[in-house]
Motif scaffolding. Structure first.
Motif, mmCIF file in Angstrom:
data_model
loop_
_atom_site.group_PDB
_atom_site.id
_atom_site.type_symbol
_atom_site.label_atom_id
_atom_site.label_comp_id
_atom_site.label_asym_id
_atom_site.label_seq_id
_atom_site.Cartn_x
_atom_site.Cartn_y
_atom_site.Cartn_z
ATOM 1 N N PRO A 134 -11.743 51.679 -111.071
ATOM 2 C CA PRO A 134 -12.673 51.145 -111.084
ATOM 3 C C PRO A 134 -13.444 50.140 -112.346
ATOM 4 O O PRO A 134 -14.404 49.844 -112.355
ATOM 5 C CB PRO A 134 -13.855 52.823 -111.658
ATOM 6 C CG PRO A 134 -12.182 53.041 -112.114
ATOM 7 C CD PRO A 134 -11.329 52.816 -111.491
ATOM 8 N N GLY A 135 -11.570 49.960 -113.234
ATOM 9 C CA GLY A 135 -12.952 48.805 -114.062
ATOM 10 C C GLY A 135 -13.765 49.383 -114.917
ATOM 11 O O GLY A 135 -13.816 51.426 -115.488
ATOM 12 N N TYR A 136 -14.010 49.348 -116.611
ATOM 13 C CA TYR A 136 -14.363 49.685 -117.506
ATOM 14 C C TYR A 136 -16.413 49.908 -117.352
ATOM 15 O O TYR A 136 -16.360 48.786 -117.122
ATOM 16 C CB TYR A 136 -13.707 48.508 -118.745
ATOM 17 C CG TYR A 136 -12.258 48.868 -119.419
ATOM 18 C CD1 TYR A 136 -12.708 50.232 -120.475
ATOM 19 C CD2 TYR A 136 -11.564 48.456 -118.889
ATOM 20 C CE1 TYR A 136 -11.159 50.516 -120.826
ATOM 21 C CE2 TYR A 136 -10.742 48.304 -119.136
ATOM 22 C CZ TYR A 136 -10.101 49.342 -120.576
ATOM 23 O OH TYR A 136 -8.630 49.374 -120.960
ATOM 24 N N ASN A 137 -16.617 51.130 -117.592
ATOM 25 C CA ASN A 137 -18.138 51.045 -117.494
ATOM 26 C C ASN A 137 -18.210 52.414 -118.304
ATOM 27 O O ASN A 137 -17.425 53.352 -119.122
ATOM 28 C CB ASN A 137 -18.412 52.327 -116.185
ATOM 29 C CG ASN A 137 -17.780 50.726 -114.799
ATOM 30 O OD1 ASN A 137 -18.902 49.992 -114.353
ATOM 31 N ND2 ASN A 137 -16.675 51.545 -113.950
ATOM 32 N N THR A 138 -19.675 52.198 -118.667
ATOM 33 C CA THR A 138 -20.001 53.328 -119.871
ATOM 34 C C THR A 138 -21.154 54.228 -119.573
ATOM 35 O O THR A 138 -21.726 53.602 -118.696
ATOM 36 C CB THR A 138 -21.013 51.987 -120.812
ATOM 37 O OG1 THR A 138 -19.829 51.007 -121.031
ATOM 38 C CG2 THR A 138 -21.581 52.654 -122.368
ATOM 39 N N TYR A 139 -21.236 55.034 -120.509
ATOM 40 C CA TYR A 139 -21.665 56.598 -119.051
ATOM 41 C C TYR A 139 -22.703 56.950 -120.369
ATOM 42 O O TYR A 139 -21.927 56.638 -121.969
ATOM 43 C CB TYR A 139 -21.370 57.430 -118.653
ATOM 44 C CG TYR A 139 -20.359 56.918 -117.352
ATOM 45 C CD1 TYR A 139 -20.975 55.726 -116.206
ATOM 46 C CD2 TYR A 139 -19.230 56.011 -117.284
ATOM 47 C CE1 TYR A 139 -20.586 55.805 -114.788
ATOM 48 C CE2 TYR A 139 -18.664 55.599 -116.768
ATOM 49 C CZ TYR A 139 -19.309 55.305 -115.303
ATOM 50 O OH TYR A 139 -19.062 54.551 -113.923
ATOM 51 N N SER A 140 -23.731 57.771 -120.646
ATOM 52 C CA SER A 140 -24.190 58.397 -121.421
ATOM 53 C C SER A 140 -24.275 59.866 -120.854
ATOM 54 O O SER A 140 -24.164 60.301 -119.456
ATOM 55 C CB SER A 140 -25.249 58.492 -121.743
ATOM 56 O OG SER A 140 -25.330 57.141 -122.405
ATOM 57 N N LYS A 141 -24.174 61.208 -121.854
ATOM 58 C CA LYS A 141 -24.171 62.400 -121.559
ATOM 59 C C LYS A 141 -24.988 63.535 -122.394
ATOM 60 O O LYS A 141 -24.338 62.985 -123.029
ATOM 61 C CB LYS A 141 -23.158 63.138 -121.573
ATOM 62 C CG LYS A 141 -23.397 64.574 -120.479
ATOM 63 C CD LYS A 141 -21.285 65.280 -120.737
ATOM 64 C CE LYS A 141 -22.041 66.960 -119.665
ATOM 65 N NZ LYS A 141 -20.595 67.321 -119.816
ATOM 66 N N ALA A 142 -26.412 63.730 -121.770
ATOM 67 C CA ALA A 142 -26.776 65.001 -123.728
ATOM 68 C C ALA A 142 -26.656 66.376 -122.836
ATOM 69 O O ALA A 142 -27.647 66.726 -121.567
ATOM 70 C CB ALA A 142 -28.119 64.113 -123.489
ATOM 71 N N ALA A 143 -26.061 67.144 -123.288
ATOM 72 C CA ALA A 143 -26.279 68.527 -123.096
ATOM 73 C C ALA A 143 -27.456 69.620 -123.879
ATOM 74 O O ALA A 143 -27.007 68.828 -124.900
ATOM 75 C CB ALA A 143 -24.694 69.333 -122.388
ATOM 76 N N LEU A 144 -28.196 69.900 -123.236
ATOM 77 C CA LEU A 144 -28.578 71.449 -124.437
ATOM 78 C C LEU A 144 -28.584 72.584 -123.677
ATOM 79 O O LEU A 144 -28.789 72.749 -122.105
ATOM 80 C CB LEU A 144 -30.191 70.399 -123.859
ATOM 81 C CG LEU A 144 -31.458 71.562 -125.129
ATOM 82 C CD1 LEU A 144 -30.375 71.955 -126.399
ATOM 83 C CD2 LEU A 144 -32.326 71.763 -124.918
ATOM 84 N N GLY A 145 -28.115 73.809 -124.118
ATOM 85 C CA GLY A 145 -27.511 75.057 -123.232
ATOM 86 C C GLY A 145 -28.229 76.508 -124.541
ATOM 87 O O GLY A 145 -28.232 75.892 -125.410
#
Length: 469
Positions: A134-145
């Motif tokens: 897929p090549g290089y890609n940028t992602y973000s993830k935020a979790a509140l538990g």
């Protein structure tokens, strides 16, 4: 008249605070020790730290709330696909692979005849390997538990109980250190006065002997009796000098020890004179016998060790609770959220490092309890021994005090008898020797009595008079 005045002026020049220094009472000195003691400060800090740990352990039943925010750039196929899936933005092209280039449907129609024109199927020949590369890609993830344990097998509660015992034990250890320094300070404070009194008696005896020696005229070997008297007086002079030197060394050492405890300069330690028994009744009064604070602290440690077997048992019990978590995913395509909640059950079925831990904890607790019992037996014996010593020393003090008075009176009569020619110098020197022995014995009994009373204080129920501690 001029010589004493010069001495006073010199004394003021060398020690300007000496002439105007007020004697310091023991209560004031003890306040200085409290402020200066590194041992007490260390124990106080340990206790306060344990108080914080105790407060934390009391909240073991509260839920754990956590957050996790991260941004990452990756060419990992799995992370790329899940990142797009989390954005809820997966498209058909995201499933494109290299194998699509060689499918028969790219070249033949439904009748198995070759295509004569370009269409969507023939374009698959040029398909990218999007899924695997897929090549290089940028992602973000935020979790509140949130994690709410409903049952931990008793681990949290047992940890709370152990911490509670430890906090109480550290407080009693702190008090034990305070008791030891209080007793030590009292012994040194009043002991210095006893040594000073003893030193004054020796110096007075030495002055009397020196005056007698200076006026003694039978110093020739031709007169054996007279010369023997002269040797006896010289020997007494040397003995008194040695005893005075030892007493001065003792005074110096004890003042330095008191200086270290209080933080005051030894030259500023001008102590308040006080009767021995008045001092002991005021600062070390009699009272009901009790366990020492050190023994009490060990009792709480022993109780904590016994709880540890329950703590170890909790490792083999199930744990269950509730949890929930909200996740937000972001990338170049979209930003979306997801939510999950449920119940969990965890249980340790087998772990080699946990085998035998319960029995080990029980044996350690038993060993600690036996050591504690031995400590209590030793304290009981110590209390009984101190009580017997006190009775014996009080009787000895009364008798020796009378002996000192009788001996001093005898010395006066011996001097008169010598002047009348009824006794010789050797007999007079022997009387002074007995005086020195009596003074030495009186000091020994005084210090012994002071030692006993200050040690008894460790095993007394503390009264309000010592709240300043």
């Amino acid at each position: 008249m001029i010589r004493p005045l010069i001495s006073v002026i010199l004394c003021y020049m060398l020690f300007p605070g000496f002439l105007f220094s007020e004697p310091i009472e023991f209560s004031e000195l003890w306040n200085r020790v409290l402020e200066n003691s590194s041992a007490q400060k260390a124990k106080h800090s340990e206790w306060k730290a344990s108080e914080i740990a105790k407060s934390r352990s009391d909240q073991h039943w509260l839920p754990r709330i956590y957050a996790d925010v991260r941004t990452y750039r990756t060419n990992d196929p799995g992370l790329n696909f899940m990142g797009k899936l989390g954005q809820r933005s997966v498209t058909e092209s995201d499933f494109s692979t290299q194998s699509m280039r060689t499918r028969p449907g790219n070249f033949l129609d439904s009748n198995n005849q070759p295509y004569t024109n370009l269409n969507s199927d023939t374009m698959n020949v040029f398909a990218k390997d999007q899924l695997n590369d897929p090549g290089y890609n940028t992602y973000s993830k935020a979790a509140l538990g949130l994690d709410l344990p409903l049952y931990e097998g008793g681990a949290g509660e047992n940890l709370r109980r152990i911490q509670d015992k430890k906090t109480t034990a550290l407080f009693l250890e702190k008090e034990s250190v305070k008791d030891k320094e209080y007793s030590r300070s009292g012994y040194l404070y009043r002991g210095i006065q006893s040594v000073n009194d003893y030193l004054k008696k020796l110096e007075d005896t030495k002055k009397a002997n020196v005056r007698f020696l200076q006026s003694y005229g039978l110093r020739h070997r031709s007169n054996p009796v007279g010369y023997s008297g002269y040797l006896a007086l010289k020997n007494l002079d040397h003995r008194l000098s040695s005893m005075i030197s030892e007493a001065n060394a003792c005074l110096y050492e004890w003042k330095e020890n008191l200086s270290v405890l209080s933080g005051m300069s030894s030259s500023d330690l001008f102590l308040q004179d006080e009767n021995l028994f008045s001092f002991m009744e005021k600062y070390f009064p009699k009272g009901e016998s009790d366990e020492s604070n050190f023994s009490k602290s060990m009792t709480h440690y022993a109780e904590g060790e016994e709880i540890k077997s329950d703590l170890e048992m909790s490792k083999f019990l199930p744990k269950f609770g509730l949890y929930s978590e909200t996740n937000t995913y972001g990338g170049s395509r979209n930003t979306q959220s997801a939510y999950n909640a449920g119940v969990y059950l965890q249980m340790n079925l087998y772990h080699p490092k946990d085998q035998g831990v319960v029995e080990e904890a029980k044996l350690n607790a038993y060993a600690f309890r036996q050591k504690l019992e031995e400590l209590k037996k030793q304290e009981d014996l110590k209390i009984k021994s101190l009580n017997r010593q006190e009775i014996s020393l009080k009787e000895s003090y009364s008798l020796i005090s009378d002996s000192v008075r009788y001996q001093e009176e005898q010395n006066e009569y011996m001097l008169k008898l010598y002047q009348n020619g009824n006794v010789n110098a050797m007999q007079f020197a022997e009387a002074l020797n007995r005086s020195a022995d009596t003074y030495s014995r009186l000091l020994e009994v005084e210090l012994g009595l002071l030692q006993v009373r200050t040690e008894q204080y460790m095993f007394r129920q503390k009264e309000s008079i010592h709240e300043k501690k």
